[in-house]
Design an enzyme around this catalytic site. Sequence first.
Site, PDB file in Angstrom:
ATOM      1  N   ARG A 231       0.867  -1.173   0.000  1.00 18.11           N
ATOM      2  CA  ARG A 231       0.000   0.000   0.000  1.00 18.11           C
ATOM      3  C   ARG A 231       0.906   1.226   0.000  1.00 18.11           C
ATOM      4  NH1 ARG A 231      -3.478  -2.894  -1.340  1.00 18.11           N
ATOM      5  NH2 ARG A 231      -5.470  -3.339  -0.329  1.00 18.11           N
ATOM      6  N   GLU A 260      -4.159   6.994  -5.035  1.00 21.59           N
ATOM      7  CA  GLU A 260      -4.372   6.382  -6.359  1.00 21.59           C
ATOM      8  C   GLU A 260      -5.760   6.764  -6.866  1.00 21.59           C
ATOM      9  OE1 GLU A 260      -3.893   2.189  -5.771  1.00 21.59           O
ATOM     10  OE2 GLU A 260      -1.906   2.436  -4.882  1.00 21.59           O
ATOM     11  N   HIS A 278      -1.326  -0.244  -9.867  1.00 18.02           N
ATOM     12  CA  HIS A 278      -1.885  -1.148  -8.846  1.00 18.02           C
ATOM     13  C   HIS A 278      -2.543  -2.366  -9.498  1.00 18.02           C
ATOM     14  CE1 HIS A 278      -3.838  -1.415  -4.588  1.00 18.02           C
ATOM     15  NE2 HIS A 278      -3.606  -2.619  -5.097  1.00 18.02           N
TER      16      HIS A 278
HETATM   17  C1  8YV Z   1      -7.398  -5.108  -4.948  1.00 15.90           C
HETATM   18  C2  8YV Z   1      -5.426  -5.363  -3.583  1.00 15.90           C
HETATM   19  O1  8YV Z   1      -8.201  -6.133  -4.578  1.00 15.90           O
HETATM   20  O2  8YV Z   1      -5.986  -7.483  -2.736  1.00 15.90           O
HETATM   21  C3  8YV Z   1      -5.618  -6.353  -2.494  1.00 15.90           C
HETATM   22  O3  8YV Z   1      -5.358  -5.982  -1.340  1.00 15.90           O
HETATM   23  O4  8YV Z   1      -4.828  -4.354  -3.395  1.00 15.90           O
HETATM   24  C4  8YV Z   1      -5.965  -5.586  -4.928  1.00 15.90           C
HETATM   25  O5  8YV Z   1      -5.816  -6.865  -5.365  1.00 15.90           O
HETATM   26  C5  8YV Z   1      -7.833  -4.608  -6.253  1.00 15.90           C
HETATM   27  O6  8YV Z   1      -7.115  -3.435  -6.502  1.00 15.90           O
HETATM   28  C6  8YV Z   1      -9.315  -4.310  -6.269  1.00 15.90           C
HETATM   29  O7  8YV Z   1      -9.641  -3.320  -5.367  1.00 15.90           O
END
Ligand code: 8YV
Length: 312
Positions: A231, A260, A278
Amino acid sequence: MTHIMIVGDGFDAEERARIRALAPVVEVSGPDAIGTCDAQARNAVCAVAYKGHAPFDAQAMEALPALGLIANFGVGYDAIDVGAASERGIAVTNTPDVLNDDVADLTVGLMLGWARQMVQGHDLVASGEWGKRGLPLARKLSGASVGIVGLGRIGREIADRLAAFKMDIHYTSRSQKDTPGWEYHSSVADMAAKVDWLVIALVGGPDTVNHVDRRALTALGPDGVVVNISRGTTVDEAAMLDLLESGGLAGAALDVFLNEPQIDARFLGLSNVLLQPHQGSATVATRRAMSELQCANIAAFLAGEPLLTPVG
Ligand code: 8YV
């Protein structure tokens, strides 16, 4: 009649259809929009299927008086106020494990792509200027040293892959793991001082904000490269930008950012970064598995059965 609320505009048609097969649905674009639904629709909602990174806070939960489950699409659930949910008796589920391989694969891709100048190489060939100009020699990845910040499920997959590249593996983690040959550190800065690459694979959320701080980034130094697939919040982004601009870091390969998709414009002026939108889990197979797990949690909740992957 029991309804599911689809919250977030990022679901594709197949993912929506999978949720719709479970129960009647109401759809909103994000947590902010829940309050704009009419009261009759809100009162019928007992489960939310959430996809997104906007905060899902107590106010959004209050607007759904019969809510019993927030099923998150994603392993990271830092957008959801889990404390507020549990105070209200609302369970939260996520989608762990099914995306570990993809996120680890992208990490290796980011490292190879940055080290071997693959974007610059592509641009050179595509420009038609191959033969007229060259690229500087690249940096060798195999045999270098890497510090992995967070040796959880994804961090472990990354380490296993990088071990196959004959890299020296260092890591920080809440506790020392049974990892013969890999060096455990209790401090990110101490580890950063010893490695060429720093890969951040931490969970997001309030406990890890700026976990990789200016001191750690400075210790990584002018030959060091930061890789973040977790993150944007886990690293002091302003400090990282300062060091990338001043030569205090060699570079960064990043899949995640603060704010983002409106990332800090300073990133766009840098030639020592490899930036991705991402997309760590964004393959057809993995997104399907994440959707299926999200729906399996909702189905279990509706049937009064144990949840498959509750958090907390
Ligand atoms: C999100 C992600 O699920 O799994 C996570 O924590 O950051 C990604 O795989 C995707 O961006 C959908 O919100």
